[in-house]
Enzyme design. Structure first.
Site, PDB file in Angstrom:
ATOM      1  N   TRP A 157       0.809  -1.214   0.000  1.00 17.43           N
ATOM      2  CA  TRP A 157       0.000   0.000   0.000  1.00 17.43           C
ATOM      3  C   TRP A 157       0.847   1.271   0.000  1.00 17.43           C
ATOM      4  CZ3 TRP A 157       1.759   2.528   4.166  1.00 17.43           C
ATOM      5  CH2 TRP A 157       2.299   1.753   5.201  1.00 17.43           C
ATOM      6  N   ASN A 158       2.135   1.172   0.317  1.00 23.09           N
ATOM      7  CA  ASN A 158       2.875   2.425   0.538  1.00 23.09           C
ATOM      8  C   ASN A 158       3.240   3.146  -0.760  1.00 23.09           C
ATOM      9  OD1 ASN A 158       4.817   0.531  -0.100  1.00 23.09           O
ATOM     10  ND2 ASN A 158       6.310   1.298   1.369  1.00 23.09           N
ATOM     11  N   PRO A 182      -3.125  -5.779  -5.904  1.00 23.33           N
ATOM     12  CA  PRO A 182      -2.618  -4.678  -5.075  1.00 23.33           C
ATOM     13  C   PRO A 182      -3.017  -4.880  -3.615  1.00 23.33           C
ATOM     14  CG  PRO A 182      -4.594  -3.987  -6.261  1.00 23.33           C
ATOM     15  CD  PRO A 182      -4.313  -5.412  -6.689  1.00 23.33           C
ATOM     16  N   SER A 184      -4.904  -4.374  -0.155  1.00 28.41           N
ATOM     17  CA  SER A 184      -6.340  -4.141   0.033  1.00 28.41           C
ATOM     18  C   SER A 184      -6.649  -2.721   0.494  1.00 28.41           C
ATOM     19  CB  SER A 184      -6.905  -5.150   1.025  1.00 28.41           C
ATOM     20  OG  SER A 184      -6.849  -6.426   0.442  1.00 28.41           O
ATOM     21  N   GLU A 256      10.997  -7.955  -3.158  1.00 29.30           N
ATOM     22  CA  GLU A 256      11.449  -6.633  -2.673  1.00 29.30           C
ATOM     23  C   GLU A 256      10.865  -6.482  -1.278  1.00 29.30           C
ATOM     24  OE1 GLU A 256      13.438  -4.493  -4.055  1.00 29.30           O
ATOM     25  OE2 GLU A 256      13.558  -5.192  -6.119  1.00 29.30           O
ATOM     26  N   CYS A 290      10.189   1.583   2.327  1.00 35.39           N
ATOM     27  CA  CYS A 290      11.148   0.512   2.654  1.00 35.39           C
ATOM     28  C   CYS A 290      12.569   1.049   2.728  1.00 35.39           C
ATOM     29  CB  CYS A 290      11.048  -0.595   1.621  1.00 35.39           C
ATOM     30  SG  CYS A 290      11.207   0.041  -0.043  1.00 35.39           S
ATOM     31  N   GLU A 387      11.918  -2.827  11.652  1.00 35.44           N
ATOM     32  CA  GLU A 387      11.508  -1.751  10.748  1.00 35.44           C
ATOM     33  C   GLU A 387      10.432  -0.899  11.447  1.00 35.44           C
ATOM     34  OE1 GLU A 387       9.742  -3.274   7.151  1.00 35.44           O
ATOM     35  OE2 GLU A 387      10.723  -1.759   5.948  1.00 35.44           O
ATOM     36  N   GLU A 464      14.872  -4.285  -9.580  1.00 35.52           N
ATOM     37  CA  GLU A 464      13.802  -3.694 -10.384  1.00 35.52           C
ATOM     38  C   GLU A 464      14.289  -2.364 -10.951  1.00 35.52           C
ATOM     39  OE1 GLU A 464      10.271  -3.773  -7.787  1.00 35.52           O
ATOM     40  OE2 GLU A 464       9.736  -5.634  -8.793  1.00 35.52           O
TER      41      GLU A 464
HETATM   42  P1  NAP Z   1       2.631  -6.854   3.659  1.00 34.60           P
HETATM   43  O1  NAP Z   1       1.786  -6.985   4.870  1.00 34.60           O
HETATM   44  O2  NAP Z   1       3.693  -7.864   3.436  1.00 34.60           O
HETATM   45  O3  NAP Z   1       1.615  -6.811   2.430  1.00 34.60           O
HETATM   46  C1  NAP Z   1       2.070  -6.652   1.111  1.00 34.60           C
HETATM   47  C2  NAP Z   1       1.116  -7.332   0.171  1.00 34.60           C
HETATM   48  O4  NAP Z   1       1.073  -8.723   0.493  1.00 34.60           O
HETATM   49  C3  NAP Z   1      -0.318  -6.827   0.236  1.00 34.60           C
HETATM   50  O5  NAP Z   1      -0.869  -6.848  -1.066  1.00 34.60           O
HETATM   51  C4  NAP Z   1      -1.001  -7.866   1.108  1.00 34.60           C
HETATM   52  O6  NAP Z   1      -2.380  -7.998   0.824  1.00 34.60           O
HETATM   53  C5  NAP Z   1      -0.272  -9.128   0.674  1.00 34.60           C
HETATM   54  N1  NAP Z   1      -0.300 -10.219   1.651  1.00 34.60           N
HETATM   55  C6  NAP Z   1      -0.260 -10.143   2.988  1.00 34.60           C
HETATM   56  N2  NAP Z   1      -0.294 -11.391   3.530  1.00 34.60           N
HETATM   57  C7  NAP Z   1      -0.368 -12.263   2.487  1.00 34.60           C
HETATM   58  C8  NAP Z   1      -0.449 -13.685   2.386  1.00 34.60           C
HETATM   59  N3  NAP Z   1      -0.459 -14.464   3.463  1.00 34.60           N
HETATM   60  N4  NAP Z   1      -0.515 -14.241   1.154  1.00 34.60           N
HETATM   61  C9  NAP Z   1      -0.518 -13.467   0.048  1.00 34.60           C
HETATM   62  N5  NAP Z   1      -0.439 -12.116   0.086  1.00 34.60           N
HETATM   63  C10 NAP Z   1      -0.359 -11.521   1.292  1.00 34.60           C
HETATM   64  O7  NAP Z   1       3.387  -5.465   3.598  1.00 34.60           O
HETATM   65  P2  NAP Z   1       2.784  -4.005   3.691  1.00 34.60           P
HETATM   66  O8  NAP Z   1       2.501  -3.724   5.114  1.00 34.60           O
HETATM   67  O9  NAP Z   1       1.687  -3.812   2.710  1.00 34.60           O
HETATM   68  O10 NAP Z   1       4.001  -3.140   3.159  1.00 34.60           O
HETATM   69  C11 NAP Z   1       5.037  -2.752   3.972  1.00 34.60           C
HETATM   70  C12 NAP Z   1       6.254  -3.623   3.786  1.00 34.60           C
HETATM   71  O11 NAP Z   1       6.640  -3.618   2.411  1.00 34.60           O
HETATM   72  C13 NAP Z   1       7.439  -3.097   4.540  1.00 34.60           C
HETATM   73  O12 NAP Z   1       8.139  -4.140   5.147  1.00 34.60           O
HETATM   74  C14 NAP Z   1       8.289  -2.443   3.450  1.00 34.60           C
HETATM   75  O13 NAP Z   1       9.644  -2.343   3.771  1.00 34.60           O
HETATM   76  C15 NAP Z   1       8.027  -3.345   2.302  1.00 34.60           C
HETATM   77  N6  NAP Z   1       8.316  -2.658   1.029  1.00 34.60           N
HETATM   78  C16 NAP Z   1       9.425  -3.024   0.345  1.00 34.60           C
HETATM   79  C17 NAP Z   1       9.748  -2.376  -0.829  1.00 34.60           C
HETATM   80  C18 NAP Z   1      10.974  -2.776  -1.611  1.00 34.60           C
HETATM   81  O14 NAP Z   1      11.067  -2.398  -2.774  1.00 34.60           O
HETATM   82  N7  NAP Z   1      11.898  -3.519  -1.036  1.00 34.60           N
HETATM   83  C19 NAP Z   1       8.938  -1.343  -1.320  1.00 34.60           C
HETATM   84  C20 NAP Z   1       7.809  -0.997  -0.583  1.00 34.60           C
HETATM   85  C21 NAP Z   1       7.502  -1.682   0.601  1.00 34.60           C
HETATM   86  P3  NAP Z   1      -3.495  -7.269   1.718  1.00 34.60           P
HETATM   87  O15 NAP Z   1      -3.219  -5.829   1.613  1.00 34.60           O
HETATM   88  O16 NAP Z   1      -4.753  -7.675   1.029  1.00 34.60           O
HETATM   89  O17 NAP Z   1      -3.352  -7.809   3.091  1.00 34.60           O
END
Ligand code: NAP
Length: 484
Positions: A157-158, A182, A184, A256, A290, A387, A464
């Site tokens: 989402w970020n 994407p 939710s 990522e 991130c 984090e 990427e």
């Molecule tokens: P997240 O909880 O891991 O969720 C990311 C995505 O995964 C969402 O679409 C989420 O869907 C889905 N998801 C969650 N649990 C799942 C499961 N069991 N099976 C399949 N899909 C699942 O992370 P976030 O809170 O959205 O984002 C923050 C994290 O992303 C941070 O750790 C940040 O560092 C990292 N990030 C990394 C980068 C990079 O390029 N390295 C860039 C941006 C963010 P729902 O929303 O439907 O739950």
């Protein structure tokens, strides 16, 4: 969504095989504004059966798309790029409404997202094979690169737009089709991108956006035998699980994941520049990126000067609704994010950290929190190792280079790192020793479409953007011809 000048961009259905689709069992997810939890709209909670069907359709559609020349695909991608740029005001507004970031930042992200489409529209035309000197005189050896197959992606989402185009643009340029789920919290930006993809003439089945329960839809996206490549941006915890789910069918995987970026200010740094860059690198998107700084290590000799300059700048930041002009920090994405930060804050304060009073605090309510600076932080505190993902800056003193390198590298993460020094010998020495995929040296802003974005250690796999970004969507085929 009457705030948009082009209401067609507000879509409340999934985009599959060129059609706008609702859930077959009519279940939907309600999407709210993080400013006040008011309802923005709903999106379908797609079923697993519908997801499987979307994968089959994406597979069927790929034959026609991959048969186009790279130049033909490039022209269509350029149209998508131009439409995104032309609709930047609406796309930015939509993003601020569902994600919360200040409007100028949201528009900046739209430009960043579009830049990947422009870049890969060009890179797709430069996918070269090679000839290889033979080992048998009558053999002729060469390689060709082909689209890897149907791709799937799950995004956070970020960065509701850029994390999608950073994956979709190279996939499409390479000749693949892609299905994206994407986050939710932020599906509307993704669905608006799908509307513009349709307008640009991207054929049915090539760019698909599905919404629904992550765990349920994550299974076909990582396990279906017709998916060849899975790309994920999100937390390390979820990434580990999805990596595991990809293993039985041996999918090519890009991850990522999370970070724990150190920001080191050496005693030979330009402190004004370091303080200004520190604010950008810490508080962009309310600290919810991130590559945001998680830990500031400041040399003892310049600690007081840095703290004074940094604190003065942080005290100027305004917290508020992202649609208001002077807002620097919007709401956090959800209450649970603030609760998580509070746990880290309590642990640090209990172990001896001190929180500074900045003077610009608003009353904290709902998803709004003030930027915070913690001093007297040390490595015993959880906040140094986990984090934070929010607007809390932690300041730690250090005495010498070897010590700070060891402390900066003492983490399972390795995404971004930053340091400030004016000594060219130190610049190379430290850059080579930091265990990170990306290093900002005398800058806090490193992301763009031309350079490789990605981490080492448990921050992920693959790159990427850049000329490397398309390789993950290609497979190399070796041809051996005997001419005897
Ligand atoms: P997240 O909880 O891991 O969720 C990311 C995505 O995964 C969402 O679409 C989420 O869907 C889905 N998801 C969650 N649990 C799942 C499961 N069991 N099976 C399949 N899909 C699942 O992370 P976030 O809170 O959205 O984002 C923050 C994290 O992303 C941070 O750790 C940040 O560092 C990292 N990030 C990394 C980068 C990079 O390029 N390295 C860039 C941006 C963010 P729902 O929303 O439907 O739950």
């Amino acid at each position: 969504m009457n705030t948009l000048s082009n209401p067609a961009l507000f879509r409340q259905s999934c985009y599959i095989n060129g059609q706008w689709v609702t859930a077959s069992d009519s279940i939907s997810i309600t999407i709210t504004n993080p400013v006040d939890q008011s309802v923005l709209g709903t999106v379908p909670s797609l079923t697993v059966e519908q997801t499987n069907e979307a994968i089959v359709q994406a597979h069927a559609a790929m034959a026609g798309w991959s048969a186009l020349t790279a130049k033909e695909r490039s022209k269509i991608l350029y149209r998508w790029f131009a439409l995104i740029e032309a609709n930047i005001d609406d796309l930015g507004t939509l993003m601020t409404l569902e994600q919360g970031k200040p409007l100028q930042e949201a528009k900046g992200e739209i430009r960043y997202a579009a830049s990947f489409i422009e870049w890969f529209a060009e890179e797709g035309k430069r996918v070269y094979g090679e000839t290889i000197p033979q080992t048998v005189s009558t053999n002729r050896l060469s390689t060709i690169k082909q689209p890897i197959g149907v791709c799937s992606a799950i995004t956070p989402w970020n960065f509701p737009a850029a994390m999608i185009t950073r994956k979709a643009a190279p996939a499409l340029a390479a000749g693949c089709s892609i299905i994206i789920k994407p986050a939710s919290e932020t599906p509307f930006t993704a669905l608006a991108l799908a509307e513009l993809a349709a307008q640009a003439g991207i054929p049915a089945g090539i760019f698909n956006v599905i919404t629904g329960d992550a765990r349920a839809l994550g299974e076909p996206l990582t396990q279906h035998p017709l998916i060849s490549k899975f790309s994920f941006t999100g937390s390390t915890q979820v990434g580990r699980k999805l990596y595991e789910q990809c293993a039985p069918t041996i999918k090519k995987t890009s991850l990522e994941l999370g970070g724990n970026a150190p920001f080191i200010v050496f005693d030979d740094a330009d402190i004004d520049k370091a303080a200004a860059s520190a604010v950008q690198a810490k508080f962009r998107n309310g600290g919810q990126t991130c590559v945001c700084v998680n830990r500031f290590y400041v040399h003892d000799a310049v600690y007081d000067e840095f703290l004074e300059k940094f604190t003065a700048k942080v005290a100027e930041l305004n917290v508020g609704n992202g649609l208001e002009q002077n807002t620097d920090i919007g709401p956090m994405i959800a209450r649970r994010a603030i609760d998580g930060m509070q746990v880290l804050l309590d642990d640090a304060l209990a172990k001896g950290a001190r929180q500074l009073v900045l003077g610009n605090e608003i009353e904290e309510q709902g998803n709004f929190i003030n930027p915070k600076i913690l001093v007297d932080v040390d490595d015993s505190m959880n906040i140094v190792h986990e984090e934070i993902f929010g607007p809390i800056a932690t300041l730690i003193r250090f005495q010498d280079e070897d010590e700070v390198l060891a402390r900066a590298n003492n983490t399972i993460f390795g995404l971004a790192a930053y340091f400030f020094s004016q000594d060219i010998r130190r610049v190379y020495r430290v850059a080579e020793k930091l265990e990170s995929g990306m290093i900002g040296i005398n800058t806090g802003m490193i992301s763009n479409e031309v350079a490789p974005f990605g981490g080492v250690k448990q921050s992920g796999l693959g790159k990427e953007g850049s000329r490397y970004g398309i390789e993950d969507y290609l497979s190399v085929k070796y041809l051996c011809v005997d001419i005897a």
